[in-house]
Design a protein around this motif. Structure first.
Motif, PDB file in Angstrom:
ATOM      1  N   PRO A 305      -5.089 -11.278  13.395  1.00 57.53           N
ATOM      2  CA  PRO A 305      -6.472 -11.354  12.914  1.00 57.53           C
ATOM      3  C   PRO A 305      -7.142 -10.121  12.255  1.00 57.53           C
ATOM      4  O   PRO A 305      -6.943  -9.039  12.766  1.00 57.53           O
ATOM      5  N   ASP A 306      -7.844 -10.552  11.134  1.00 58.52           N
ATOM      6  CA  ASP A 306      -8.332  -9.541  10.321  1.00 58.52           C
ATOM      7  C   ASP A 306      -7.643  -8.320   9.876  1.00 58.52           C
ATOM      8  O   ASP A 306      -8.018  -7.400   9.436  1.00 58.52           O
ATOM      9  N   MET A 307      -6.361  -8.796   9.361  1.00 58.18           N
ATOM     10  CA  MET A 307      -5.548  -7.725   8.981  1.00 58.18           C
ATOM     11  C   MET A 307      -4.515  -8.723   7.885  1.00 58.18           C
ATOM     12  O   MET A 307      -4.168  -9.437   8.002  1.00 58.18           O
ATOM     13  N   LEU A 308      -4.504  -8.070   6.719  1.00 58.43           N
ATOM     14  CA  LEU A 308      -3.787  -8.546   5.529  1.00 58.43           C
ATOM     15  C   LEU A 308      -2.961  -7.705   4.943  1.00 58.43           C
ATOM     16  O   LEU A 308      -3.306  -6.441   4.908  1.00 58.43           O
ATOM     17  N   ILE A 309      -1.636  -8.034   5.089  1.00 62.91           N
ATOM     18  CA  ILE A 309      -0.738  -7.043   4.042  1.00 62.91           C
ATOM     19  C   ILE A 309      -0.401  -8.027   2.733  1.00 62.91           C
ATOM     20  O   ILE A 309       0.039  -8.975   2.795  1.00 62.91           O
ATOM     21  N   ILE A 310      -0.822  -7.138   1.530  1.00 58.04           N
ATOM     22  CA  ILE A 310      -0.731  -7.765   0.163  1.00 58.04           C
ATOM     23  C   ILE A 310       0.510  -7.205  -0.605  1.00 58.04           C
ATOM     24  O   ILE A 310       0.501  -5.859  -0.784  1.00 58.04           O
ATOM     25  N   THR A 359       8.167  -1.891  -9.679  1.00 56.23           N
ATOM     26  CA  THR A 359       7.231  -1.386  -8.790  1.00 56.23           C
ATOM     27  C   THR A 359       6.621  -2.524  -8.028  1.00 56.23           C
ATOM     28  O   THR A 359       6.253  -3.576  -8.498  1.00 56.23           O
ATOM     29  N   LEU A 360       6.584  -2.180  -6.710  1.00 54.37           N
ATOM     30  CA  LEU A 360       6.123  -3.017  -5.874  1.00 54.37           C
ATOM     31  C   LEU A 360       4.554  -2.370  -5.277  1.00 54.37           C
ATOM     32  O   LEU A 360       4.366  -1.171  -4.942  1.00 54.37           O
ATOM     33  N   TYR A 361       3.461  -3.284  -5.396  1.00 52.83           N
ATOM     34  CA  TYR A 361       2.263  -2.638  -5.006  1.00 52.83           C
ATOM     35  C   TYR A 361       1.861  -3.116  -3.706  1.00 52.83           C
ATOM     36  O   TYR A 361       2.035  -4.337  -3.186  1.00 52.83           O
ATOM     37  N   ILE A 362       1.807  -2.431  -2.534  1.00 48.60           N
ATOM     38  CA  ILE A 362       1.478  -2.646  -1.402  1.00 48.60           C
ATOM     39  C   ILE A 362      -0.042  -2.314  -1.020  1.00 48.60           C
ATOM     40  O   ILE A 362      -0.430  -1.082  -1.098  1.00 48.60           O
ATOM     41  N   GLU A 363      -0.997  -3.131  -0.372  1.00 48.59           N
ATOM     42  CA  GLU A 363      -2.116  -2.961  -0.019  1.00 48.59           C
ATOM     43  C   GLU A 363      -2.351  -3.517   1.392  1.00 48.59           C
ATOM     44  O   GLU A 363      -1.710  -4.408   1.592  1.00 48.59           O
ATOM     45  N   ILE A 364      -3.139  -2.900   2.316  1.00 55.51           N
ATOM     46  CA  ILE A 364      -3.452  -3.525   3.457  1.00 55.51           C
ATOM     47  C   ILE A 364      -5.163  -3.361   3.814  1.00 55.51           C
ATOM     48  O   ILE A 364      -5.606  -2.218   3.265  1.00 55.51           O
ATOM     49  N   ARG A 365      -5.329  -4.618   4.285  1.00 52.28           N
ATOM     50  CA  ARG A 365      -6.680  -4.750   4.448  1.00 52.28           C
ATOM     51  C   ARG A 365      -7.392  -4.871   5.849  1.00 52.28           C
ATOM     52  O   ARG A 365      -6.361  -6.018   6.544  1.00 52.28           O
ATOM     53  N   GLU A 366      -8.280  -4.243   6.342  1.00 48.97           N
ATOM     54  CA  GLU A 366      -8.476  -4.650   7.907  1.00 48.97           C
ATOM     55  C   GLU A 366     -10.013  -4.860   7.684  1.00 48.97           C
ATOM     56  O   GLU A 366     -10.713  -4.098   7.361  1.00 48.97           O
ATOM     57  N   ALA A 367     -10.290  -5.983   8.563  1.00 44.85           N
ATOM     58  CA  ALA A 367     -11.788  -6.429   8.456  1.00 44.85           C
ATOM     59  C   ALA A 367     -12.444  -6.315   7.206  1.00 44.85           C
ATOM     60  O   ALA A 367     -13.612  -5.883   6.926  1.00 44.85           O
ATOM     61  N   GLY A 368     -11.742  -6.845   6.154  1.00 46.82           N
ATOM     62  CA  GLY A 368     -12.083  -7.019   4.849  1.00 46.82           C
ATOM     63  C   GLY A 368     -12.119  -5.598   4.148  1.00 46.82           C
ATOM     64  O   GLY A 368     -12.524  -5.715   2.803  1.00 46.82           O
ATOM     65  N   ARG A 369     -11.551  -4.401   4.511  1.00 41.97           N
ATOM     66  CA  ARG A 369     -11.625  -3.181   3.754  1.00 41.97           C
ATOM     67  C   ARG A 369     -10.186  -2.896   3.604  1.00 41.97           C
ATOM     68  O   ARG A 369      -9.269  -2.709   4.472  1.00 41.97           O
TER      69      ARG A 369
END
Length: 383
Positions: A305-310, A359-369
């Motif tokens: 919950p509240d975590m996304l791996i993009i 190239t692969l772009y990796i972003e992680i968001r926790e609680a919307g940030r």
């Protein structure tokens, strides 16, 4: 050549050879390349077994990984072989004159008849001294001759290795292509994955058309279903800092650093080889997969919950939104065109990393940030 002249040249040569600083040789490049060839052969055997395996997706994923590792090792082995050959060739060319003198001295000592070797202008005492010097120098000359022969044989072995590598690479590239195709089909046929929700294509289209940023799209993911999305009980907090990278590659740009276009992003950019397999680093729900904004194909995973791996920049994406997938499940392939055999061989010696064109772009968001992905992933080694 007189005995005095022969001994004098021999002593000089021995001193010159002893003064050459030879760098410690790395692990035998030829052996490394042969080990890589064995890896590729093993992967071929695994591919045959994967076709009949009960969990074909898992078996084929491991097979593709095995092929990628084998091809990586093969390229590295060839690169090291090319560098070693160049090093030896430069060394031999730089000492060409001294080698000729060395061979001349050895030839003179070997062919001069014993009575001539015993003659000396200073009489018996001079002959005795010369004989003592010769007795000390000859073993050193033999050692240098042995070293020379070893270098020449190694150059010949390395060149033969590179000539024979083309067929091994061709078989490996053909095998991994077959394994990728079989994997794509196995994923398409898979029906055993649980689902948390079913995406509504109309709502998804509206969300995409009304979104201008990745952050805005991520915050609106809950609107993609016509029913409330069930809560997730996933928890990967214990894996923080230890998650495997989703793709084999190297970090090209860190979080917050400017990319080639001068744009700073909160995620990291990983340079990969064409058609590299991208997998989920952990068990997760697929919240979205498909084209998005100007990011190419995007996969958004929710491990807790509240975590996304993009993950963005893929050429092909696997799975469906709402599916809950195990760790290591393939989620897509990188784009690009696999270079021809000749191009791989020509690039093997430059060590510039030019073969990592995607190239692969990796972003992680926790609680919307956004947070620095390197706080979650193991990025200290090439993936």
């Amino acid at each position: 050549m007189t005995l005095i002249r022969a001994v004098s040249v021999a002593v000089c040569l021995a001193g010159l050879w002893a003064g050459v600083a030879v760098a410690e040789a790395p692990k035998d490049p030829a052996a490394a390349a042969r080990e890589a060839a064995d890896q590729l052969e093993k992967a071929a055997v695994e591919l045959q077994g994967a076709v009949d395996a009960r969990d074909r997706v898992k078996a084929l994923t491991e097979t593709v990984r095995a092929y990628e590792a084998g091809l990586e090792a093969m390229r590295d082995g060839l690169r090291r072989a090319a560098l070693r050959e160049a090093q030896l060739s430069r060394r031999l060319e730089a000492r060409e004159g001294e080698i000729a003198q060395l061979m001349g001295v050895l030839l003179t000592i070997e062919t001069s008849p014993p009575p001539v070797l015993m003659l000396h202008p200073q009489g018996p005492l001079g002959s005795a001294r010369s004989a003592m010097i010769l007795a000390e120098v000859t073993p050193e000359l033999n050692v240098k001759a042995q070293d020379l022969r070893h270098d020449l044989e190694e150059v010949q072995t390395l060149r033969l290795l590179q000539q024979n590598a083309a067929q091994t690479l061709e078989d490996g590239l053909s095998g991994v292509q077959q394994a990728r195709a079989a994997l794509s089909q196995a994923i398409a046929d898979r029906t055993d994955l649980p689902r948390r929700f079913t995406a509504d294509p109309v709502r998804t289209a509206i969300l995409i058309s009304s979104t201008e940023t990745l952050a805005g799209f991520a915050s609106g993911l809950s609107e993609m279903s016509d029913k409330p999305i069930a809560d997730s009980d996933g928890d990967i907090s214990a894996q923080k800092g230890a998650l495997p990278m989703p793709v084999q590659g190297v970090v090209l740009h860190k979080s917050g650093s400017a990319d080639a276009a001068g744009i700073k992003r909160p995620g990291i950019v990983v340079a990969t080889r064409p058609r590299a397999l991208v997998t989920s680093p952990t068990a997760a729900t697929i919240r979205y997969r498909g084209p998005l904004l100007d990011l190419g194909n995007v996969v958004i995973l929710e491990p807790q919950p509240d975590m996304l791996i993009i993950l963005s920049g893929l050429a092909e994406v696997y799975g469906e939104a709402g599916q809950v997938i195990p760790a290591g499940t393939p989620v897509g392939l990188m784009g690009g065109k696999v270079p021809e055999i000749g191009a791989i061989l020509s690039l093997s010696g430059d060590g510039t990393g030019a073969e990592r064109s995607e190239t692969l772009y990796i972003e992680i968001r926790e609680a919307g940030r956004p947070v620095d992905p390197e706080t979650w992933f193991r990025t200290d080694k090439d993936g």
